[in-house]
Write a protein that holds these residues in place. Sequence first.
Motif, PDB file in Angstrom:
ATOM      1  N   GLU A  81       0.817  -1.212   0.000  1.00 37.97           N
ATOM      2  CA  GLU A  81       0.000   0.000   0.000  1.00 37.97           C
ATOM      3  C   GLU A  81       0.853   1.266   0.000  1.00 37.97           C
ATOM      4  OE1 GLU A  81      -2.258   0.545   3.561  1.00 37.97           O
ATOM      5  OE2 GLU A  81      -3.304   2.326   2.806  1.00 37.97           O
ATOM      6  N   LEU A  82       1.804   1.348   0.919  1.00 39.73           N
ATOM      7  CA  LEU A  82       2.620   2.556   1.031  1.00 39.73           C
ATOM      8  C   LEU A  82       3.390   2.832  -0.256  1.00 39.73           C
ATOM      9  CD1 LEU A  82       3.768   4.893   2.718  1.00 39.73           C
ATOM     10  CD2 LEU A  82       5.567   3.319   3.491  1.00 39.73           C
ATOM     11  N   LEU A  83       4.002   1.803  -0.810  1.00 41.12           N
ATOM     12  CA  LEU A  83       4.776   1.963  -2.039  1.00 41.12           C
ATOM     13  C   LEU A  83       3.903   2.460  -3.178  1.00 41.12           C
ATOM     14  CD1 LEU A  83       7.567   1.559  -3.342  1.00 41.12           C
ATOM     15  CD2 LEU A  83       6.865  -0.761  -3.943  1.00 41.12           C
ATOM     16  N   ARG A  84       2.701   1.916  -3.281  1.00 39.75           N
ATOM     17  CA  ARG A  84       1.801   2.318  -4.366  1.00 39.75           C
ATOM     18  C   ARG A  84       1.302   3.754  -4.166  1.00 39.75           C
ATOM     19  NH1 ARG A  84       0.630  -1.419  -7.920  1.00 39.75           N
ATOM     20  NH2 ARG A  84      -1.324  -0.489  -8.664  1.00 39.75           N
ATOM     21  N   VAL A  85       0.996   4.113  -2.936  1.00 37.99           N
ATOM     22  CA  VAL A  85       0.521   5.473  -2.668  1.00 37.99           C
ATOM     23  C   VAL A  85       1.635   6.490  -2.924  1.00 37.99           C
ATOM     24  CG1 VAL A  85      -0.330   7.054  -0.885  1.00 37.99           C
ATOM     25  CG2 VAL A  85      -1.245   4.738  -1.031  1.00 37.99           C
ATOM     26  N   LYS A  86       2.858   6.138  -2.581  1.00 37.07           N
ATOM     27  CA  LYS A  86       3.976   7.061  -2.789  1.00 37.07           C
ATOM     28  C   LYS A  86       4.248   7.318  -4.263  1.00 37.07           C
ATOM     29  CE  LYS A  86       7.622   6.712  -0.064  1.00 37.07           C
ATOM     30  NZ  LYS A  86       8.728   6.128   0.747  1.00 37.07           N
ATOM     31  N   SER A  87       3.716   6.477  -5.136  1.00 38.58           N
ATOM     32  CA  SER A  87       3.900   6.678  -6.575  1.00 38.58           C
ATOM     33  C   SER A  87       2.836   7.610  -7.160  1.00 38.58           C
ATOM     34  CB  SER A  87       3.857   5.329  -7.310  1.00 38.58           C
ATOM     35  OG  SER A  87       2.537   4.824  -7.370  1.00 38.58           O
ATOM     36  N   LEU A  88       1.861   7.987  -6.333  1.00 43.81           N
ATOM     37  CA  LEU A  88       0.764   8.834  -6.803  1.00 43.81           C
ATOM     38  C   LEU A  88       1.138  10.316  -6.738  1.00 43.81           C
ATOM     39  CD1 LEU A  88      -2.234   7.018  -5.051  1.00 43.81           C
ATOM     40  CD2 LEU A  88      -1.453   6.764  -7.417  1.00 43.81           C
ATOM     41  N   SER A  89       0.245  11.157  -7.210  1.00 46.97           N
ATOM     42  CA  SER A  89       0.481  12.605  -7.205  1.00 46.97           C
ATOM     43  C   SER A  89       0.461  13.148  -5.781  1.00 46.97           C
ATOM     44  CB  SER A  89      -0.596  13.317  -8.028  1.00 46.97           C
ATOM     45  OG  SER A  89      -1.843  13.276  -7.345  1.00 46.97           O
ATOM     46  N   LYS A  90       0.964  14.359  -5.636  1.00 47.24           N
ATOM     47  CA  LYS A  90       0.972  15.014  -4.327  1.00 47.24           C
ATOM     48  C   LYS A  90      -0.445  15.119  -3.773  1.00 47.24           C
ATOM     49  CE  LYS A  90       1.499  19.464  -4.247  1.00 47.24           C
ATOM     50  NZ  LYS A  90       2.089  20.841  -4.328  1.00 47.24           N
ATOM     51  N   GLY A  91      -1.408  15.451  -4.643  1.00 48.16           N
ATOM     52  CA  GLY A  91      -2.790  15.583  -4.208  1.00 48.16           C
ATOM     53  C   GLY A  91      -3.388  14.262  -3.766  1.00 48.16           C
ATOM     54  N   GLN A  92      -3.116  13.194  -4.516  1.00 51.60           N
ATOM     55  CA  GLN A  92      -3.642  11.878  -4.163  1.00 51.60           C
ATOM     56  C   GLN A  92      -3.019  11.369  -2.857  1.00 51.60           C
ATOM     57  OE1 GLN A  92      -2.535  10.303  -7.978  1.00 51.60           O
ATOM     58  NE2 GLN A  92      -4.664  10.005  -8.607  1.00 51.60           N
ATOM     59  N   GLN A  93      -1.743  11.638  -2.655  1.00 52.81           N
ATOM     60  CA  GLN A  93      -1.097  11.269  -1.395  1.00 52.81           C
ATOM     61  C   GLN A  93      -1.711  12.038  -0.231  1.00 52.81           C
ATOM     62  OE1 GLN A  93       3.257  11.156  -1.317  1.00 52.81           O
ATOM     63  NE2 GLN A  93       3.293  10.831  -3.520  1.00 52.81           N
ATOM     64  N   MET A  94      -1.940  13.322  -0.441  1.00 61.16           N
ATOM     65  CA  MET A  94      -2.591  14.139   0.583  1.00 61.16           C
ATOM     66  C   MET A  94      -3.944  13.557   0.927  1.00 61.16           C
ATOM     67  SD  MET A  94      -5.426  16.291   0.795  1.00 61.16           S
ATOM     68  CE  MET A  94      -5.682  16.802  -0.906  1.00 61.16           C
ATOM     69  N   PHE A  95      -4.729  13.268  -0.120  1.00 66.28           N
ATOM     70  CA  PHE A  95      -6.080  12.778   0.112  1.00 66.28           C
ATOM     71  C   PHE A  95      -6.070  11.463   0.875  1.00 66.28           C
ATOM     72  CE2 PHE A  95      -9.748  10.212  -0.683  1.00 66.28           C
ATOM     73  CZ  PHE A  95     -10.791  11.096  -0.468  1.00 66.28           C
ATOM     74  N   TRP A  96      -5.323  10.491   0.375  1.00 66.54           N
ATOM     75  CA  TRP A  96      -5.370   9.155   0.969  1.00 66.54           C
ATOM     76  C   TRP A  96      -4.877   9.160   2.416  1.00 66.54           C
ATOM     77  CZ3 TRP A  96      -8.059   5.110  -0.122  1.00 66.54           C
ATOM     78  CH2 TRP A  96      -7.754   3.881   0.512  1.00 66.54           C
ATOM     79  N   SER A  97      -3.783   9.861   2.680  1.00 67.36           N
ATOM     80  CA  SER A  97      -3.211   9.848   4.028  1.00 67.36           C
ATOM     81  C   SER A  97      -4.089  10.580   5.037  1.00 67.36           C
ATOM     82  CB  SER A  97      -1.801  10.452   4.026  1.00 67.36           C
ATOM     83  OG  SER A  97      -1.812  11.782   3.555  1.00 67.36           O
ATOM     84  N   THR A  98      -4.649  11.728   4.655  1.00 65.78           N
ATOM     85  CA  THR A  98      -5.503  12.462   5.598  1.00 65.78           C
ATOM     86  C   THR A  98      -6.860  11.787   5.760  1.00 65.78           C
ATOM     87  OG1 THR A  98      -6.323  13.976   3.855  1.00 65.78           O
ATOM     88  CG2 THR A  98      -4.371  14.666   5.105  1.00 65.78           C
TER      89      THR A  98
END
Length: 210
Positions: A81-98
């Motif tokens: 999960e973490l590896l895949r999320v880190k490959s996403l855009s800054k906005g998508q990372q913001m969204f998923w983590s928050t």
Amino acid sequence: MKKRTSSLLILCALVFFGCNKGTKTLEKTKAEDKYVEMFLVNNKKQKTLTSEMIDKTSDEYLEQIISDNILEWISVDYNNELLRVKSLSKGQQMFWSTWKLEGEVNNGGFNQFYFNSDEEFGQMAEDGFQIIGLKQYADLTHEANQIYKENKVRLQQYEDGTVKSFSESYEDNPLNKVDDKFYDLQEKQGISEFRIKYIRKHKEQFTKLD
């Protein structure tokens, strides 16, 4: 959630123009719902959102379709999960983590968040709150991240997969005090409206998964 009342019918009876305007609003809402339904039904095939879909989706459903879209991407290899999320855009990372942090904390506090998540999501969420202009949430997440790092070894001894150990991990847990601050802050300032505002302003960050 937004609730519609019978006031529309009353307005229709009194003012034809008001009725006509209300009907258009209702039709617009139905159109938005149709877009959401279309996305959810075809979610396994729909790997990418479009700017048009974002524009036509109401605020009520926008976060859900963003979440479902990212989840579909992650579910291909959820163990990473973490590896895949880190490959996403800054906005998508913001969204998923928050989004992830908010859900976990509201369900079981920061202790549950770290119990169920890679601790790097904590830093990602802290950065995410800064990105959307929620400094107080960023500061609280930073405080929680620091407390977790300082107590990581002690807390990890409870991570044996049993409900008993998980329950015991809350005893004298310094993260509990941050939970109370988080809940108090939520009563004063919500998170969704800031995420939604960012999504609509930076649609290009949510229309691609790679």
